[in-house]
Motif scaffolding. Structure first.
Motif, PDB file in Angstrom:
ATOM      1  N   ASP A  36       0.840  -1.204   0.000  1.00 39.49           N
ATOM      2  CA  ASP A  36       0.000   0.000   0.000  1.00 39.49           C
ATOM      3  C   ASP A  36       0.870   1.247   0.000  1.00 39.49           C
ATOM      4  OD1 ASP A  36      -2.383  -1.271   0.069  1.00 39.49           O
ATOM      5  OD2 ASP A  36      -3.094  -0.375   1.957  1.00 39.49           O
ATOM      6  N   ALA A  37       1.895   1.226   0.853  1.00 37.25           N
ATOM      7  CA  ALA A  37       2.753   2.397   1.005  1.00 37.25           C
ATOM      8  C   ALA A  37       3.497   2.677  -0.296  1.00 37.25           C
ATOM      9  CB  ALA A  37       3.736   2.178   2.148  1.00 37.25           C
ATOM     10  N   LYS A  38       4.012   1.608  -0.912  1.00 37.30           N
ATOM     11  CA  LYS A  38       4.781   1.816  -2.150  1.00 37.30           C
ATOM     12  C   LYS A  38       3.890   2.401  -3.235  1.00 37.30           C
ATOM     13  CE  LYS A  38       7.894  -2.109  -1.491  1.00 37.30           C
ATOM     14  NZ  LYS A  38       8.121  -3.473  -2.015  1.00 37.30           N
ATOM     15  N   LYS A  39       2.681   1.823  -3.339  1.00 37.81           N
ATOM     16  CA  LYS A  39       1.774   2.266  -4.388  1.00 37.81           C
ATOM     17  C   LYS A  39       1.271   3.697  -4.127  1.00 37.81           C
ATOM     18  CE  LYS A  39      -2.110  -0.075  -6.025  1.00 37.81           C
ATOM     19  NZ  LYS A  39      -2.927  -1.263  -5.898  1.00 37.81           N
ATOM     20  N   ALA A  40       0.933   3.963  -2.870  1.00 36.94           N
ATOM     21  CA  ALA A  40       0.420   5.295  -2.526  1.00 36.94           C
ATOM     22  C   ALA A  40       1.499   6.354  -2.745  1.00 36.94           C
ATOM     23  CB  ALA A  40      -0.070   5.319  -1.085  1.00 36.94           C
TER      24      ALA A  40
END
Ligand code: ADP
Ligand code: MG
Length: 867
Positions: A36-40
């Protein structure tokens, strides 16, 4: 190594929300971890960091501040993602171990409520599709922000579902777990929709209530899936949802996806914007509710004559009285979006400013009611009677909410004095206290003789007396207690001041708290009025659309259409509603359009750019305008009710699905041939262009014959195959018409006038001549043409003997290379020309053509460089 307890908690929650970004509340931030963090970080352009989470290696992390989260959420929703909001649900101070957290709301593209994530003038729909039999579907959609739901059965297969999805602002589709994956892929890729899976939950009382009037079990089931998804995502009561409305598709004109797009009804084909669409011309609504209603009407033109006439009567009423209409328009300016406001009231995110707006809107209603009575039209007057201005609600709001309240509902100043006794007492206490302090300041100034002495307040120290450094010696011994030292001053307090201070602060704290409670109570009271507000909103939005029709009809000189029972269409001096508005220097040339039972096929010939497509489209747009209840651009309009409009217009490839123009052409033609009736309108614009001449012409002829013999639909057929004009001899219901190009002062001029009969056979050559092509070329073309006419087959003339036919290729200005090709050694220029000649344009997609052109240009640039 195992993860820290908090990360374990995160992973456990995340497992239930795999397809969402999980916004995990940590103090003043929403944090995201792992993938999630990488994509966000990528999508939101925020910094990716990491933290030690106890597991192997550091955990990727990124976060957004709580107070500005809304913008980040909006950005993700706009891109079609879903966001799960996970809050701390117990006080961190009293929590033992990790603070308890729960997902409190799921924000998805189809369930947005927040004002800044919505477009005022557009609905925002969530849809559900279920398959009820082979190629039969149940389809429902809802706008959570306005509370309306529609449900219907679709028997015409998957493409009809796609049309429903395409024709309105649907952002997200819910399907059941076992829905065909090929169809899901189409929803995602072709339609660019967010797809979600149905949630299996127990039905609740609210849902049962909402679907209780739907008799068909499958439609009922589909609505339940929709509502279950809503309740699952929102996790709260949603009181403003209206009963689902069952739509019988047979009661509305069918405008499939192709027609909706090709006719540019709500957005333009190329730029995909409102400008240049029919909506752009006829939207003179004043309120956001009216704008949304107009779009809804345009999405479903009516078929029932009496209903159409009812709208036309109302438009007529508004049309006839300009001044009264202007008064109404003016009054509508101050009408707030009550429809969405009702939604926010029910949702619990309405603030005092919204309620003030509501009050001001209600204040206008009696005036509008009165004004409607001024119209001669009985129908318009009837609107007046159906409007309930809700005087009790007005009074409630007028007595309670302060005129200029803050946005925040937790900081007081929301309510008027006199609304609530206890609140008044607290306010008195605080005001008296402040008054006492003001007096104290005067007294201390006088007694100490320090002119610059003042009493101030800050959140940390409360009230204090401030004396600047030079004046300090003037303070009598023991008069004040020292509290704080600044560079230039000292701050003091006294026992009395502190006593008053605690009275004031306590009163203020209590009053803010009480105000918040009272505001919530008030909101609950307003909630009771939601159904009435919704009804009022409905009436006002209808008035708005009707006055909009009247306004454009008057401004643009439209006439009221007459509907006849025979299949006759007669539009005298018809115009294209959009083109006449975008033309700058020139005047639009009106043309009459006539179709009768025994002449229901018009074959239109004429050169490019003469106005064939325009003529065809203006008929379709006129029919749509008439059947939504608007006047139409003509001198006189006689129409019969059209049940469906099919179009094959424009040459743009369907790039999304990767189909070539010709395939799209045939799909659209097939669609028309399969479904049209004698009450339908079919527009076929230059069909058969995308394949070789013979194929194309053969298909075109066969399609015309098929429509003529079997369907009998009203059909406009434009073609560049001049040969087809001879069909008139054998097809009794077909009539040739044409547009001519004229020569005026040596220039090609299009007069855009439609005439009976076929275009002059050699119009193409005529235009070429006007364009200045060399005489020998024109001569040669004429020779070829006359020979073609002589042979029964339409084979192109052999090119072998062209020298003898008195033709010299070197004279063609286009191709003439500066240096004629040298024998034996092919020049690069010559090669380019050869390539050009070999290209089979009719068999290429535009993309292929672009590629070829690119290659040729590269070669040409190379050749130039070598010289
Ligand atoms: P065709 O289909 O014959 O190639 P179009 O219908 O696309 O031609 O028309 C080409 C252009 O001619 C339009 O964009 C418009 O600007 C102009 N035009 C068409 N019909 C009219 C008309 N009746 N009056 C004025 N201009 C027109
Ligand atoms: Mg055209």
């Amino acid at each position: 190594m195992s993860h820290t307890p908090m990360i374990q908690q995160y992973l456990k929650i995340k497992a239930d929300y795999q397809d969402c970004f999980l916004f995990f509340r940590l103090g003043d931030f929403y944090e995201m971890f792992f993938e999630d963090a990488k994509k966000a970080a990528l999508e939101l352009e925020i910094t990716l960091t990491s933290r030690d989470g106890g597991g192997d290696g550091r955990i990727p992390m990124c976060g957004v501040p709580f107070h500005s989260a809304e913008n980040y959420i909006k950005a993700l929703i706009d891109k079609g993602y879903k966001v799960a909001i996970c809050e701390q649900v117990e006080d961190p101070k009293v929590a033992k171990g990790v603070v308890k957290r729960e997902v409190v709301q799921l924000i998805t593209p189809g369930t947005v409520m927040e004002g800044n994530m919505l477009d005022d003038k557009e609905n925002n729909y969530l849809a559900v599709v279920t398959e009820i039999a082979d190629q039969q579907f149940a389809f429902a959609y809802t706008d959570m922000s306005t509370g309306e739901t529609f449900v219907m059965e679709i028997k015409r297969g998957w493409n009809a579902v796609l049309s429903e999805l395409y024709n309105r602002p649907i952002k997200e589709v819910v399907v059941e777990q076992d829905f065909a994956t090929t169809l899901i892929d189409e929803l995602k890729e072709k339609m660019q929709l967010t797809v979600s899976y149905a949630i299996e939950t127990h039905s609740n009382q609210a849902i049962t209530e909402l679907v209780k009037d739907i008799s068909d079990d499958q439609l009922k089931q589909t609505c339940m899936v929709l509502y279950q998804y809503l309740f699952h995502t929102q996790k709260r009561a949603i009181d403003h949802l209206k009963q689902a409305q069952v739509i019988e598709l047979a009661e509305y004109m069918t405008l499939d996806m192709y027609s909706q797009r090709n006719l540019e009804i709500t957005s333009s084909l190329l730029r995909k914007e409102k400008f240049g669409s029919l909506l752009w011309v006829i939207d003179r609504t004043v309120t956001a509710m009216g704008a949304r209603k107009l779009k809804k009407w345009l999405e479903r033109p009516l078929l029932t004559q009496s209903l159409i006439e009812k709208r036309l009567d109302l438009v007529n009423g508004f049309y006839d009285q300009f001044f009264e209409r202007e008064e109404i328009r003016e009054a509508l300016q101050s009408i707030y979006d009550m429809e969405r406001l009702s939604g926010r009231v029910s949702f619990g995110n309405v603030n005092a400013r919204d309620l003030i707006q509501l009050k001001r809107s209600l204040a206008k209603v009696p005036f509008i009611k009165e004004q409607l009575k001024q119209f001669d039209s009985k129908a318009v007057q009837a609107f007046s009677d159906s409007m309930d201005p809700l005087p009790e609600l007005f009074e409630l709001l007028d007595n309670s909410i302060a005129e200029d309240p803050p946005i925040s509902i937790t900081e007081g100043n929301l309510l008027k004095d006199g609304y609530h006794q206890e609140l008044d007492q607290y306010r008195d206490a605080s005001r008296n206290g402040k008054h006492w302090i003001a007096e104290l300041e005067q007294k201390e100034k006088a007694e100490t003789n320090i002119k610059s002495l003042k009493i101030g307040f800050n959140r940390v120290f409360g009230y204090y007396i401030e004396v600047t450094r030079p004046n300090l010696p003037m303070i009598p011994e023991g008069r004040y207690q020292r509290k704080q030292t600044l560079t230039n001053a000292e701050r003091f307090i006294t026992e009395e001041l502190k006593e008053k201070e605690s009275l004031i602060l306590e009163a203020e704290e209590k009053s803010v708290e009480l105000e918040y409670q009272l505001f919530l109570e008030l909101r609950e009271k307003v909630k009771m009025y939601i159904p009435y507000l919704q009804r009022l909103a409905e009436t006002i939005s209808e008035i708005d659309v009707l006055q909009s029709f009247a306004t454009v009809s008057e401004e643009n000189n439209y006439v009221r259409p007459n509907f006849t029972k025979d299949h006759h269409i007669y539009l005298e001096e018809s115009r294209h509603p959009v083109i006449e508005k975008v033309m700058k220097d020139e005047q639009f040339v009106p043309n009459t359009i006539e179709l009768a039972d025994d002449k229901h096929l018009l074959l239109i010939t004429g050169p490019n750019m003469s106005g064939k497509s325009t003529y065809m489209r203006q008929l379709a747009l006129t029919i749509i305008m008439a059947q939504v209840g608007c006047f139409v651009p003509a001198q006189r309009a006689e129409l019969s009710i059209t049940d469906q409009i099919f179009t094959r217009i424009g040459a743009a490839d369907d790039l999304v699905s990767g189909q070539s123009t010709f395939m799209v052409e045939m799909l659209e033609a097939n669609h028309a041939v399969q479904h049209a009736t004698e009450d339908s309108l079919i527009l076929l614009d230059e069909i058969g262009r995308g394949t070789s001449t013979y194929d194309g012409m053969a298909l075109a002829q066969a399609i015309i014959e098929y429509i003529h013999d079997h369907i009998k639909a009203k059909t406009l057929f434009s073609t560049h195959y001049h040969e087809l004009t001879s069909l008139e001899d054998n097809l009794s219901a077909l009539k040739n018409i044409h547009v001519r190009a004229e020569e005026i002062e040596g220039k090609v001029v299009f007069l855009h006038q439609i005439h009976e009969g076929a275009a002059d056979e050699s119009y193409g050559i005529h235009v070429a001549q006007l364009a200045g092509l060399p005489n020998p070329l024109i001569k040669r073309a004429n020779v070829i043409l006359s020979q073609l006419e002589g042979t029964s087959s339409n084979k192109p003339l052999s090119s072998k003997n062209r020298e003898e036919d008195n033709f010299e290729i070197e004279q063609i200005a286009f191709f003439a290379p500066e240096e004629p090709a040298k024998k034996g050694k092919k020049s690069a220029d010559h090669e380019i020309i050869e390539n050009l000649q070999k290209i089979k344009l009719l068999e290429m997609t535009p993309m292929d053509a672009m590629n070829e052109l690119y290659q040729l240009q590269k070669k040409a640039q190379g050749a130039k460089g070598r010289k």
